[in-house]
Design a protein around this motif. Structure first.
Motif, PDB file in Angstrom:
ATOM      1  N   MET A  19      62.802  56.638  40.354  1.00 10.21           N
ATOM      2  CA  MET A  19      62.806  58.140  40.241  1.00 10.21           C
ATOM      3  C   MET A  19      61.457  58.333  39.833  1.00 10.21           C
ATOM      4  O   MET A  19      60.894  57.686  38.747  1.00 10.21           O
ATOM      5  CB  MET A  19      63.618  58.437  38.885  1.00 10.21           C
ATOM      6  CG  MET A  19      63.796  59.938  38.475  1.00 10.21           C
ATOM      7  SD  MET A  19      64.583  61.118  39.819  1.00 10.21           S
ATOM      8  CE  MET A  19      66.519  60.527  39.558  1.00 10.21           C
ATOM      9  N   ALA A  20      60.576  59.528  40.390  1.00  5.02           N
ATOM     10  CA  ALA A  20      59.423  59.776  40.153  1.00  5.02           C
ATOM     11  C   ALA A  20      59.667  60.962  38.788  1.00  5.02           C
ATOM     12  O   ALA A  20      60.595  61.600  38.926  1.00  5.02           O
ATOM     13  CB  ALA A  20      58.661  60.454  41.368  1.00  5.02           C
ATOM     14  N   LEU A  21      58.479  60.873  38.109  1.00  5.49           N
ATOM     15  CA  LEU A  21      58.639  61.459  36.661  1.00  5.49           C
ATOM     16  C   LEU A  21      57.314  62.181  36.614  1.00  5.49           C
ATOM     17  O   LEU A  21      56.151  61.721  36.429  1.00  5.49           O
ATOM     18  CB  LEU A  21      59.312  60.809  35.755  1.00  5.49           C
ATOM     19  CG  LEU A  21      59.260  61.394  34.009  1.00  5.49           C
ATOM     20  CD1 LEU A  21      60.313  62.358  34.480  1.00  5.49           C
ATOM     21  CD2 LEU A  21      59.178  60.260  33.121  1.00  5.49           C
ATOM     22  N   CYS A  22      57.348  63.601  36.227  1.00  7.53           N
ATOM     23  CA  CYS A  22      56.262  64.318  35.841  1.00  7.53           C
ATOM     24  C   CYS A  22      56.640  65.201  34.559  1.00  7.53           C
ATOM     25  O   CYS A  22      57.873  65.434  34.437  1.00  7.53           O
ATOM     26  CB  CYS A  22      55.707  65.347  36.831  1.00  7.53           C
ATOM     27  SG  CYS A  22      54.938  64.551  38.140  1.00  7.53           S
ATOM     28  N   CYS A  23      55.815  65.350  33.605  1.00  7.71           N
ATOM     29  CA  CYS A  23      56.368  66.160  32.318  1.00  7.71           C
ATOM     30  C   CYS A  23      55.280  67.006  31.922  1.00  7.71           C
ATOM     31  O   CYS A  23      54.081  67.008  32.172  1.00  7.71           O
ATOM     32  CB  CYS A  23      56.606  64.943  31.225  1.00  7.71           C
ATOM     33  SG  CYS A  23      55.037  63.847  31.057  1.00  7.71           S
ATOM     34  N   PHE A  24      55.909  68.172  31.311  1.00  3.64           N
ATOM     35  CA  PHE A  24      55.046  69.052  30.588  1.00  3.64           C
ATOM     36  C   PHE A  24      54.952  68.777  29.212  1.00  3.64           C
ATOM     37  O   PHE A  24      55.790  68.602  28.534  1.00  3.64           O
ATOM     38  CB  PHE A  24      55.820  70.670  30.763  1.00  3.64           C
ATOM     39  CG  PHE A  24      54.718  71.589  30.497  1.00  3.64           C
ATOM     40  CD1 PHE A  24      54.589  72.531  31.726  1.00  3.64           C
ATOM     41  CD2 PHE A  24      54.219  71.946  29.497  1.00  3.64           C
ATOM     42  CE1 PHE A  24      53.703  73.615  31.973  1.00  3.64           C
ATOM     43  CE2 PHE A  24      53.407  72.984  29.564  1.00  3.64           C
ATOM     44  CZ  PHE A  24      53.050  73.599  30.647  1.00  3.64           C
ATOM     45  N   ASP A  25      53.713  68.560  28.698  1.00  3.25           N
ATOM     46  CA  ASP A  25      53.297  68.270  27.218  1.00  3.25           C
ATOM     47  C   ASP A  25      52.799  66.519  27.749  1.00  3.25           C
ATOM     48  O   ASP A  25      53.492  65.838  27.992  1.00  3.25           O
ATOM     49  CB  ASP A  25      54.413  68.037  26.578  1.00  3.25           C
ATOM     50  CG  ASP A  25      54.532  69.718  25.808  1.00  3.25           C
ATOM     51  OD1 ASP A  25      53.656  70.417  25.990  1.00  3.25           O
ATOM     52  OD2 ASP A  25      55.621  69.743  25.017  1.00  3.25           O
ATOM     53  N   ALA A  77      45.902  71.595  31.413  1.00  2.00           N
ATOM     54  CA  ALA A  77      45.171  70.443  32.104  1.00  2.00           C
ATOM     55  C   ALA A  77      46.168  69.541  32.989  1.00  2.00           C
ATOM     56  O   ALA A  77      47.033  69.194  32.361  1.00  2.00           O
ATOM     57  CB  ALA A  77      44.110  69.774  31.524  1.00  2.00           C
ATOM     58  N   PHE A  78      45.906  69.250  34.211  1.00  2.00           N
ATOM     59  CA  PHE A  78      46.878  68.353  34.925  1.00  2.00           C
ATOM     60  C   PHE A  78      46.229  66.979  34.548  1.00  2.00           C
ATOM     61  O   PHE A  78      45.279  66.510  34.782  1.00  2.00           O
ATOM     62  CB  PHE A  78      46.834  68.602  36.417  1.00  2.00           C
ATOM     63  CG  PHE A  78      47.409  67.638  37.311  1.00  2.00           C
ATOM     64  CD1 PHE A  78      46.716  66.911  38.091  1.00  2.00           C
ATOM     65  CD2 PHE A  78      48.998  67.428  37.260  1.00  2.00           C
ATOM     66  CE1 PHE A  78      47.654  65.723  38.976  1.00  2.00           C
ATOM     67  CE2 PHE A  78      49.707  66.521  37.881  1.00  2.00           C
ATOM     68  CZ  PHE A  78      48.877  65.631  39.023  1.00  2.00           C
ATOM     69  N   VAL A  79      47.190  65.796  33.995  1.00  2.00           N
ATOM     70  CA  VAL A  79      46.572  64.704  33.668  1.00  2.00           C
ATOM     71  C   VAL A  79      47.318  63.645  34.772  1.00  2.00           C
ATOM     72  O   VAL A  79      48.610  63.572  34.724  1.00  2.00           O
ATOM     73  CB  VAL A  79      46.808  64.406  32.252  1.00  2.00           C
ATOM     74  CG1 VAL A  79      46.572  62.872  32.013  1.00  2.00           C
ATOM     75  CG2 VAL A  79      46.503  65.468  31.267  1.00  2.00           C
ATOM     76  N   HIS A  80      46.708  63.136  35.837  1.00  2.00           N
ATOM     77  CA  HIS A  80      47.126  62.609  36.764  1.00  2.00           C
ATOM     78  C   HIS A  80      47.390  60.804  36.585  1.00  2.00           C
ATOM     79  O   HIS A  80      46.391  60.219  36.125  1.00  2.00           O
ATOM     80  CB  HIS A  80      46.389  62.571  38.059  1.00  2.00           C
ATOM     81  CG  HIS A  80      46.994  62.050  39.215  1.00  2.00           C
ATOM     82  ND1 HIS A  80      46.426  61.972  40.182  1.00  2.00           N
ATOM     83  CD2 HIS A  80      48.330  61.610  39.579  1.00  2.00           C
ATOM     84  CE1 HIS A  80      47.181  61.804  41.260  1.00  2.00           C
ATOM     85  NE2 HIS A  80      48.358  61.311  40.931  1.00  2.00           N
ATOM     86  N   ARG A  81      48.309  60.314  36.197  1.00  3.61           N
ATOM     87  CA  ARG A  81      48.712  59.075  36.074  1.00  3.61           C
ATOM     88  C   ARG A  81      49.642  58.307  37.134  1.00  3.61           C
ATOM     89  O   ARG A  81      49.314  58.731  38.305  1.00  3.61           O
ATOM     90  CB  ARG A  81      49.290  58.839  34.458  1.00  3.61           C
ATOM     91  CG  ARG A  81      48.197  59.345  33.412  1.00  3.61           C
ATOM     92  CD  ARG A  81      48.782  58.805  32.232  1.00  3.61           C
ATOM     93  NE  ARG A  81      47.808  59.397  30.882  1.00  3.61           N
ATOM     94  CZ  ARG A  81      48.224  60.364  30.010  1.00  3.61           C
ATOM     95  NH1 ARG A  81      49.246  61.118  30.639  1.00  3.61           N
ATOM     96  NH2 ARG A  81      47.234  60.700  29.378  1.00  3.61           N
ATOM     97  N   THR A  82      50.454  57.626  36.726  1.00  6.74           N
ATOM     98  CA  THR A  82      51.397  56.818  37.963  1.00  6.74           C
ATOM     99  C   THR A  82      52.744  57.063  37.984  1.00  6.74           C
ATOM    100  O   THR A  82      53.662  56.500  38.542  1.00  6.74           O
ATOM    101  CB  THR A  82      50.988  55.504  37.725  1.00  6.74           C
ATOM    102  OG1 THR A  82      51.378  54.789  36.368  1.00  6.74           O
ATOM    103  CG2 THR A  82      49.527  55.078  38.018  1.00  6.74           C
ATOM    104  N   SER A  83      53.400  57.714  36.841  1.00  5.95           N
ATOM    105  CA  SER A  83      54.778  57.836  36.893  1.00  5.95           C
ATOM    106  C   SER A  83      55.227  59.212  37.930  1.00  5.95           C
ATOM    107  O   SER A  83      56.481  58.745  38.360  1.00  5.95           O
ATOM    108  CB  SER A  83      55.271  58.566  35.501  1.00  5.95           C
ATOM    109  OG  SER A  83      54.847  60.048  35.266  1.00  5.95           O
ATOM    110  N   LEU A  96      52.395  58.267  32.080  1.00  6.77           N
ATOM    111  CA  LEU A  96      52.949  59.557  32.513  1.00  6.77           C
ATOM    112  C   LEU A  96      52.149  60.613  33.063  1.00  6.77           C
ATOM    113  O   LEU A  96      51.100  60.973  32.296  1.00  6.77           O
ATOM    114  CB  LEU A  96      53.630  60.319  31.220  1.00  6.77           C
ATOM    115  CG  LEU A  96      54.714  58.909  30.447  1.00  6.77           C
ATOM    116  CD1 LEU A  96      55.408  60.004  29.214  1.00  6.77           C
ATOM    117  CD2 LEU A  96      55.837  58.942  31.444  1.00  6.77           C
ATOM    118  N   THR A  97      52.397  60.976  34.147  1.00  9.01           N
ATOM    119  CA  THR A  97      51.686  62.182  34.702  1.00  9.01           C
ATOM    120  C   THR A  97      52.163  63.438  33.987  1.00  9.01           C
ATOM    121  O   THR A  97      53.302  63.523  34.144  1.00  9.01           O
ATOM    122  CB  THR A  97      51.941  62.233  36.513  1.00  9.01           C
ATOM    123  OG1 THR A  97      51.330  61.237  36.879  1.00  9.01           O
ATOM    124  CG2 THR A  97      51.328  63.574  36.945  1.00  9.01           C
ATOM    125  N   ALA A  98      51.201  64.260  33.479  1.00 12.95           N
ATOM    126  CA  ALA A  98      51.588  65.346  32.670  1.00 12.95           C
ATOM    127  C   ALA A  98      50.656  66.498  32.601  1.00 12.95           C
ATOM    128  O   ALA A  98      49.382  66.479  33.232  1.00 12.95           O
ATOM    129  CB  ALA A  98      51.684  64.559  31.040  1.00 12.95           C
TER     130      ALA A  98
END
Length: 349
Positions: free
Chosen positions: A275-281, A330-336, A293-295
């Motif tokens: 499951m891919a996951l992106c979050c607000f905050d 801001a978009f914080v690009h990680r790996t989730s 966490l991509t957030a």
């Protein structure tokens, strides 16, 4: 105990000048201001806040009503409020309304009865009683993070009340299009507490993102986690029970991200492989998760600081039109989300 007159004699200025320096009521030449501050330090003078409040009808205190205990996001906002308030010589009285409309009204009334000069409030989903109280008593108020007002007036400011929040719709749309660009066609949203402006705006952004990606909107893929970890765990479990569950999730605040991760673990699913996951905050430890966490990162400290500034401007000019201020995220690009790790700045990709 030294008096203001002693400070005036020590600095070689009038008592009125000392008052202007200490109360910020009139500009004073820099060298004169420094002479007063040096005399204050040398003599150990402590202003009588009670006496000053009797003269000015101001206590130089601000009431802050946010759910800082139950919502970690507000901790960063609180830091911004406190720093800006202290910078301007204001103390802070803090109350936690627990996102409960009745308790919210009570704690704000208690702050008001303690003669704060104004209040900063992160309103609940049903703030009607609170707004009525603030309006009836003419309390200078800034609504923080959650806008008050619905329909065509939403986001334009409640009459007499200033508001400050972060953008919500466009950043959520960005998360959707990012996941769609990775090939996901069923993207779930774990939304917040119904009735909050942030919840409505993030659902709107989700729908806009689907439309921009050419994906259909399936109501079954939007569930409410009620802005809490436990609610999000149940909501995520409901999504996973669908005949055709989503392949990617967006969680609409940091507490719900924790709940979603618990539900995924309970179902034996890993992020991002199952499951891919992106979050607000974004939050301090988001990069310590595996995967990171991509957030969407909200400008918490800036929101708090700007709320104080709006309140001080309201106190200085009570009749000016109400304003609503939105700050970018801001978009914080990680790996989730399923992307490979991003190269560090200054290194070759």
């Amino acid at each position: 105990m030294p008096t203001m007159a002693d400070v005036a004699r020590g600095a070689g200025v009038s008592v009125a000048t000392v008052s202007h320096v200490l109360n910020g009521t009139r500009p004073v030449l820099p060298h004169t201001r420094q002479a007063v501050l040096d005399a204050v330090e040398r003599l150990g003078y402590t202003p009588n806040g009670l006496a000053r409040s009797l003269v000015t009808s101001r206590t130089r205190s601000i009431g802050l009503a946010v759910s800082a205990v139950s919502n970690p996001y507000f901790t960063e906002i609180l830091q911004g409020v406190e720093a800006r308030a202290l910078e301007h010589g204001y103390s802070l009285l803090i109350a936690d309304p627990h996102d409960d409309p009745a308790h919210e009204r009570t704690v704000v009334q208690l702050l008001h009865e303690r003669r704060v000069d104004g209040v900063i409030v992160a309103a609940s989903a049903q703030p009607r009683e609170l707004v009525a109280y603030l309006t009836r008593h003419g309390v200078p108020t800034v609504f923080l993070d959650r806008l008050v007002g619905t329909g065509p007036d939403a986001g334009r400011g409640t009459p007499g009340f200033d508001q400050v929040c972060a953008d919500s719709a466009e950043p959520t749309a960005l998360l959707v299009t990012h996941l769609a660009g990775l090939g996901h066609r069923r993207i779930g949203l774990v939304a917040g507490l119904p009735g909050l402006s942030t919840t409505a705006e993030r659902i709107t952004g989700y729908r806009h993102g689907l439309a921009a990606a050419g994906l259909p909107h399936d109501e079954r893929l939007v569930v409410h986690g009620d802005s809490a970890a436990d609610g999000a765990q149940r909501a995520t479990a409901a999504l996973l029970s669908l005949a055709v569950p989503p392949t990617a999730l967006i969680t609409a605040n940091n507490a719900m991200t924790i709940g979603a991760l618990r539900a995924l673990r309970a179902h034996g699913l890993s992020v991002p492989h199952d499951m891919a996951l992106c979050c607000f905050d974004d939050f301090d430890w988001a990069d310590l998760f595996s995967p990171g966490l991509t957030a969407i990162a909200q400008p918490g400290r800036d929101l708090g600081s700007r709320a104080v500034q709006l309140l001080l401007e309201r106190l200085a000019a009570p009749e000016r039109p109400a304003r609503t201020v939105r700050l970018p995220c801001a978009f914080v690009h990680r790996t989730s989300c399923g992307c490979p790790p991003q190269p560090e700045r200054g290194t070759d990709p």
